[in-house]
Each structure stands twice: as C-alpha cells, then as structure tokens.
Design an enzyme around this catalytic site. Structure first.
Site, mmCIF file in Angstrom:
data_model
loop_
_atom_site.group_PDB
_atom_site.id
_atom_site.type_symbol
_atom_site.label_atom_id
_atom_site.label_comp_id
_atom_site.label_asym_id
_atom_site.label_seq_id
_atom_site.Cartn_x
_atom_site.Cartn_y
_atom_site.Cartn_z
ATOM 1 N N LYS A 1 0.845 -1.202 0.000
ATOM 2 C CA LYS A 1 0.000 0.000 0.000
ATOM 3 C C LYS A 1 0.881 1.253 0.000
ATOM 4 O O LYS A 1 0.704 2.161 -0.815
ATOM 5 C CB LYS A 1 -0.925 0.020 1.214
ATOM 6 C CG LYS A 1 -1.836 1.235 1.234
ATOM 7 C CD LYS A 1 -2.560 1.432 2.537
ATOM 8 C CE LYS A 1 -1.733 2.222 3.509
ATOM 9 N NZ LYS A 1 -2.461 2.641 4.704
ATOM 10 N N HIS B 1 -10.360 1.861 2.891
ATOM 11 C CA HIS B 1 -11.619 2.201 2.205
ATOM 12 C C HIS B 1 -11.761 1.389 0.904
ATOM 13 O O HIS B 1 -12.824 0.836 0.621
ATOM 14 C CB HIS B 1 -11.660 3.697 1.875
ATOM 15 C CG HIS B 1 -11.567 4.577 3.077
ATOM 16 N ND1 HIS B 1 -12.536 4.615 4.056
ATOM 17 C CD2 HIS B 1 -10.608 5.440 3.477
ATOM 18 C CE1 HIS B 1 -12.178 5.479 4.990
ATOM 19 N NE2 HIS B 1 -11.012 5.991 4.668
#
Ligand code: SF4
Length: 278
Positions: free
Chosen positions: A132, A152
C-alpha cells in the site's frame, strides 16, 4: 464474488459512475519522501489522526534533516495523535537513516531513474513499507500505474464483490483496473468509502452502485437477480424488520428497496409459497 472478467466489467462501470459523481480528482501535491512518511503515519489509524500527526511533525521539524537529527522520543512526541507513536517514530527514523545510507541523500528522486519494478522493489525493501505504502508513493509521486488498496478501497471492493475477503488485495485487484485509471479510481473509491460506503452502516440509498453491489444484491433471491439483469420486473415479497409486504416495484424502486437497511430480503413472487401470496 464475481469471475475476473465480470469483475473487470463491473469495475469499469464503477469507475465511470464514480467519475460522473466525483469527477477525476487530483491528489494533493507532495514530494515522494513526504508521501512515504505520510503513508507510514496512516498505517492502522484514521485519516484525521494521520493528518494531525503529519502536520504536527512538519511544524516541529520543518525538514527531513531535522527529523533525522531528532531522538525517537522527540519524534514520538510530535506524532502522538497517530497512535502507536513510539513504534512509528522508530520506523520513520530507520527509513530516513536507510535512505541516507543507501543513497547518500535524504531524497527519493533517484527512483525516477529506475524501472517501475526496480523502484517498487527498492521501496518494499524499507522496513515497515508494504505494497500500500509503496504503491501510493509510486502512483502519486511518479505517476507509475500501481493501484494502492487502503482500508476504504478494501472495504468497498469487497462489498461490491469484485474481490474476495481473503487473498492479497493488490494482487487480486491490479489486473482488474481499467488501463490508466488507477489514480482516479483509487481516489474515488476512497471518496465513496468515506462518504457513503462507510464502515459500520453503508448508506446504500445514497450510493450510485446498488445494482453492481453484492452487499445489496445478496438480499435478492436468484430469480429476482436474474430478472433485474434481464430488465424485467415482477411482483415481490419484501421482508423488513417490522413484517412482510407484497409489491410490484419498477427497477428503480426495487433498487431503492434492496438498498434500504431495514430490508432483510426480497423474493420474486414466483418463489412465494401459496400461503404467503394469499
Ligand atoms: S451499494 Fe451500499 S454496500 Fe454497495 S458500494 Fe454502495 S454503499 Fe457500499
């Protein structure tokens, strides 16, 4: 969970609808090293805590050289709002030290001269830097097409049914993203996740994606799902918390019914028992 071809088609439509809703957003401009530290601060905490901790860190130490010259405790004091501040302070310090050791300067500019794969591997070799974080730096700092999956994006894509709950999400999603759409789709899924598809109770009645979404469609029985796909309408039995009701909604009304958090399930009338129809 959709087959990968269906998931690709669904994500292309999700991208189109979210771009209609939110436009093609542009990220805030940050230097790649700023992005790296900011993303380390975002690990396992809320966006608000990350922003507060990052602002406090930059106010206390205006340059990364200042951070490098500070003690772990001084850095931890500056980023208290992020939680796990001692651990994060040590991680930030070791990342900055490693960059200087390996490159002789406190900058990630050298990544421009590497291939995307080399730049990715270099970032992943830093302590505490996973996909990420590396992908955010590559995508937003160098426009390298990588698709970062934050909390999210992970939640929304799982509810949509385009990726399973298990498995490495970056590996699953990367081949499904429409070409060249990594940045706007990433930012728009975050917008949707913050404003509509929130963690506790998704606000499905406000969402532009109910007909594409497993979370909503799971309430419809298989025959009703087939009817919806074929554009056909039928009488339905709607089960809510406070009882059952027979209705004949059009497509839009049916999607609104399925999106209603009080509705548990909806069945096509042909699946109703004689007793229920009576
Ligand atoms: S329909 Fe509901 S669960 Fe599905 S993406 Fe939208 S808000 Fe999330």
């Amino acid at each position: 969970m959709l087959a990968s071809m269906d998931a690709r088609v669904t994500l292309a439509e999700v991208d189109r609808r979210l771009a209609d809703l939110y436009g093609d957003p542009q990220p805030e401009q940050h230097e790649p090293l700023d992005l790296l530290v900011r993303t380390i601060l975002s690990q396992n905490t809320s966006d608000r805590n990350r922003d507060r901790a990052y602002a406090s860190l930059r106010a206390r130490f205006p340059t990364w050289e200042d951070v490098l010259g500070a003690t772990p405790q001084e850095i931890a004091d500056a980023i208290q709002g992020a939680g796990l501040h001692k651990q994060r302070a040590e991680r930030i310090l070791s990342v900055l030290q490693l960059i200087v050791q390996k490159q002789g300067a406190l900058s990630l500019d050298f990544l421009r001269n590497l291939t995307p794969e080399e730049a990715e591997q270099w970032l992943l070799s830093l302590p505490g830097v996973g996909k990420k974080t590396a992908y955010i730096v590559l995508l937003m700092g160098y426009a390298i097409p990588r698709f970062p999956v934050d909390t999210h994006v992970a939640r929304v894509t799982q509810r949509l049914g385009v990726r399973p709950a298990s498995g490495e999400p970056h590996a699953v999603l990367a081949p499904l993203i429409p070409q060249g759409r990594q940045l706007p789709l990433h930012l728009n899924l975050i917008n949707l996740g913050r404003q509509v598809c929130v963690a506790r109770r998704p606000r499905c009645p406000q969402c532009p994606l109910p007909d594409l979404c497993d979370y909503v469609m799971a309430k419809a029985d298989p025959r009703l799902r087939a009817n919806l796909r074929a554009g056909e309408t039928s009488a339905v039995l709607v089960r809510r918390g406070d009882g059952v009701q027979t209705m004949r909604p059009d497509r839009e009304e049916l999607l609104a019914i399925l999106s209603d958090p009080m509705v548990h399930s909806v069945e096509a009338s042909g699946t109703l028992s004689t007793k229920e129809v009576a």
